[in-house]
Design a protein around this motif. Sequence first.
Motif, PDB file in Angstrom:
ATOM      1  N   CYS A  18       2.253  -4.281   8.989  1.00 22.08           N
ATOM      2  CA  CYS A  18       2.565  -4.598   7.593  1.00 22.08           C
ATOM      3  C   CYS A  18       2.229  -6.053   7.272  1.00 22.08           C
ATOM      4  O   CYS A  18       1.668  -6.344   6.207  1.00 22.08           O
ATOM      5  CB  CYS A  18       4.038  -4.327   7.309  1.00 22.08           C
ATOM      6  SG  CYS A  18       4.466  -2.580   7.317  1.00 22.08           S
ATOM      7  N   SER A  29       6.403  -9.982  -1.106  1.00 21.45           N
ATOM      8  CA  SER A  29       7.522  -9.387  -1.821  1.00 21.45           C
ATOM      9  C   SER A  29       8.801  -9.763  -1.090  1.00 21.45           C
ATOM     10  O   SER A  29       8.783  -9.948   0.131  1.00 21.45           O
ATOM     11  CB  SER A  29       7.359  -7.870  -1.868  1.00 21.45           C
ATOM     12  OG  SER A  29       8.362  -7.285  -2.644  1.00 21.45           O
ATOM     13  N   ASN A 107       4.766  -2.543   1.093  1.00 20.59           N
ATOM     14  CA  ASN A 107       4.656  -2.015  -0.272  1.00 20.59           C
ATOM     15  C   ASN A 107       3.220  -1.631  -0.603  1.00 20.59           C
ATOM     16  O   ASN A 107       2.972  -0.608  -1.243  1.00 20.59           O
ATOM     17  CB  ASN A 107       5.174  -3.038  -1.285  1.00 20.59           C
ATOM     18  CG  ASN A 107       6.650  -3.320  -1.131  1.00 20.59           C
ATOM     19  OD1 ASN A 107       7.379  -2.585  -0.464  1.00 20.59           O
ATOM     20  ND2 ASN A 107       7.098  -4.407  -1.725  1.00 20.59           N
ATOM     21  N   TYR A 108       2.283  -2.438  -0.158  1.00 19.30           N
ATOM     22  CA  TYR A 108       0.859  -2.174  -0.401  1.00 19.30           C
ATOM     23  C   TYR A 108       0.435  -0.879   0.296  1.00 19.30           C
ATOM     24  O   TYR A 108      -0.242  -0.037  -0.300  1.00 19.30           O
ATOM     25  CB  TYR A 108       0.026  -3.352   0.102  1.00 19.30           C
ATOM     26  CG  TYR A 108      -1.414  -3.321  -0.310  1.00 19.30           C
ATOM     27  CD1 TYR A 108      -1.818  -3.857  -1.533  1.00 19.30           C
ATOM     28  CD2 TYR A 108      -2.396  -2.779   0.520  1.00 19.30           C
ATOM     29  CE1 TYR A 108      -3.154  -3.851  -1.919  1.00 19.30           C
ATOM     30  CE2 TYR A 108      -3.720  -2.766   0.140  1.00 19.30           C
ATOM     31  CZ  TYR A 108      -4.099  -3.300  -1.072  1.00 19.30           C
ATOM     32  OH  TYR A 108      -5.416  -3.284  -1.450  1.00 19.30           O
ATOM     33  N   PHE A 110       2.380   1.565   1.123  1.00 26.05           N
ATOM     34  CA  PHE A 110       3.074   2.649   0.432  1.00 26.05           C
ATOM     35  C   PHE A 110       2.292   3.095  -0.798  1.00 26.05           C
ATOM     36  O   PHE A 110       2.170   4.285  -1.073  1.00 26.05           O
ATOM     37  CB  PHE A 110       4.487   2.189   0.049  1.00 26.05           C
ATOM     38  CG  PHE A 110       5.333   3.274  -0.545  1.00 26.05           C
ATOM     39  CD1 PHE A 110       5.928   4.234   0.258  1.00 26.05           C
ATOM     40  CD2 PHE A 110       5.529   3.333  -1.915  1.00 26.05           C
ATOM     41  CE1 PHE A 110       6.710   5.240  -0.291  1.00 26.05           C
ATOM     42  CE2 PHE A 110       6.314   4.336  -2.481  1.00 26.05           C
ATOM     43  CZ  PHE A 110       6.899   5.292  -1.667  1.00 26.05           C
ATOM     44  N   GLU A 111       1.738   2.126  -1.520  1.00 28.23           N
ATOM     45  CA  GLU A 111       0.945   2.441  -2.716  1.00 28.23           C
ATOM     46  C   GLU A 111      -0.391   3.100  -2.357  1.00 28.23           C
ATOM     47  O   GLU A 111      -0.862   3.970  -3.082  1.00 28.23           O
ATOM     48  CB  GLU A 111       0.659   1.172  -3.514  1.00 28.23           C
ATOM     49  CG  GLU A 111       1.856   0.578  -4.186  1.00 28.23           C
ATOM     50  CD  GLU A 111       1.545  -0.764  -4.833  1.00 28.23           C
ATOM     51  OE1 GLU A 111       0.358  -1.109  -4.992  1.00 28.23           O
ATOM     52  OE2 GLU A 111       2.507  -1.479  -5.171  1.00 28.23           O
ATOM     53  N   LYS A 112      -1.015   2.655  -1.274  1.00 27.10           N
ATOM     54  CA  LYS A 112      -2.362   3.121  -0.935  1.00 27.10           C
ATOM     55  C   LYS A 112      -2.381   4.471  -0.229  1.00 27.10           C
ATOM     56  O   LYS A 112      -3.380   5.170  -0.261  1.00 27.10           O
ATOM     57  CB  LYS A 112      -3.085   2.087  -0.060  1.00 27.10           C
ATOM     58  CG  LYS A 112      -3.381   0.793  -0.781  1.00 27.10           C
ATOM     59  CD  LYS A 112      -4.285   1.036  -1.961  1.00 27.10           C
ATOM     60  CE  LYS A 112      -4.568  -0.223  -2.732  1.00 27.10           C
ATOM     61  NZ  LYS A 112      -5.396  -0.018  -3.891  1.00 27.10           N
ATOM     62  N   ALA A 114      -1.445   8.053  -0.348  1.00 24.04           N
ATOM     63  CA  ALA A 114      -0.968   9.042  -1.320  1.00 24.04           C
ATOM     64  C   ALA A 114       0.208   9.829  -0.750  1.00 24.04           C
ATOM     65  O   ALA A 114       1.136  10.183  -1.459  1.00 24.04           O
ATOM     66  CB  ALA A 114      -2.100   9.991  -1.705  1.00 24.04           C
ATOM     67  N   ARG A 116       2.726  10.046   2.957  1.00 28.28           N
ATOM     68  CA  ARG A 116       3.016   9.304   4.189  1.00 28.28           C
ATOM     69  C   ARG A 116       2.217   9.908   5.342  1.00 28.28           C
ATOM     70  O   ARG A 116       2.023  11.134   5.408  1.00 28.28           O
ATOM     71  CB  ARG A 116       4.498   9.284   4.477  1.00 28.28           C
ATOM     72  CG  ARG A 116       5.038  10.551   5.064  1.00 28.28           C
ATOM     73  CD  ARG A 116       6.510  10.343   5.451  1.00 28.28           C
ATOM     74  NE  ARG A 116       6.937  11.398   6.307  1.00 28.28           N
ATOM     75  CZ  ARG A 116       7.699  12.401   5.912  1.00 28.28           C
ATOM     76  NH1 ARG A 116       8.117  12.452   4.666  1.00 28.28           N
ATOM     77  NH2 ARG A 116       8.048  13.341   6.759  1.00 28.28           N
TER      78      ARG A 116
END
Length: 132
Positions: A18, A29, A107-108, A110-112, A114, A116
């Motif tokens: 991460c 963040s 967070n990045y 998680f967004e990228k 689609a 898990r």
Amino acid sequence: FSDIEKHYPTQFDLYYLCAVVGIRFEVKSEPVKAKDMIENFPRGFEHTGRLLIGLLLSTELRLAGVDLDEKTEVERSIGHLVDPSSPSNLSDDGVKLMNKYAQGGFNYLFEKFADRPRSIETFIRKYSKLVD
């Protein structure tokens, strides 16, 4: 990471992944936990920790527009992030900043992603493609 964390021997492995993403994409963040995610690097990860510190310092210097040939400015700019007497070699501010990058990286990711990642192979392939 619930489906893949069993493939990593420590939580630090996931933290490292991460943090690399956070630093790579310059995303920070506030950590979601009240306590810092990491205060030092686990035994056996000292070298990896030094690499992370190098990435952190390099990124922060670049973002601040500091010329690496200006030794005094480099020392001034990173002096508040480094503490050679601490277990991690980072000051309290340095630890907080590293944790912000790690949370930003999480967070990045998680967004990228689609969905898990359900297998380590899928995760590594997608992760590698993302940071490459």
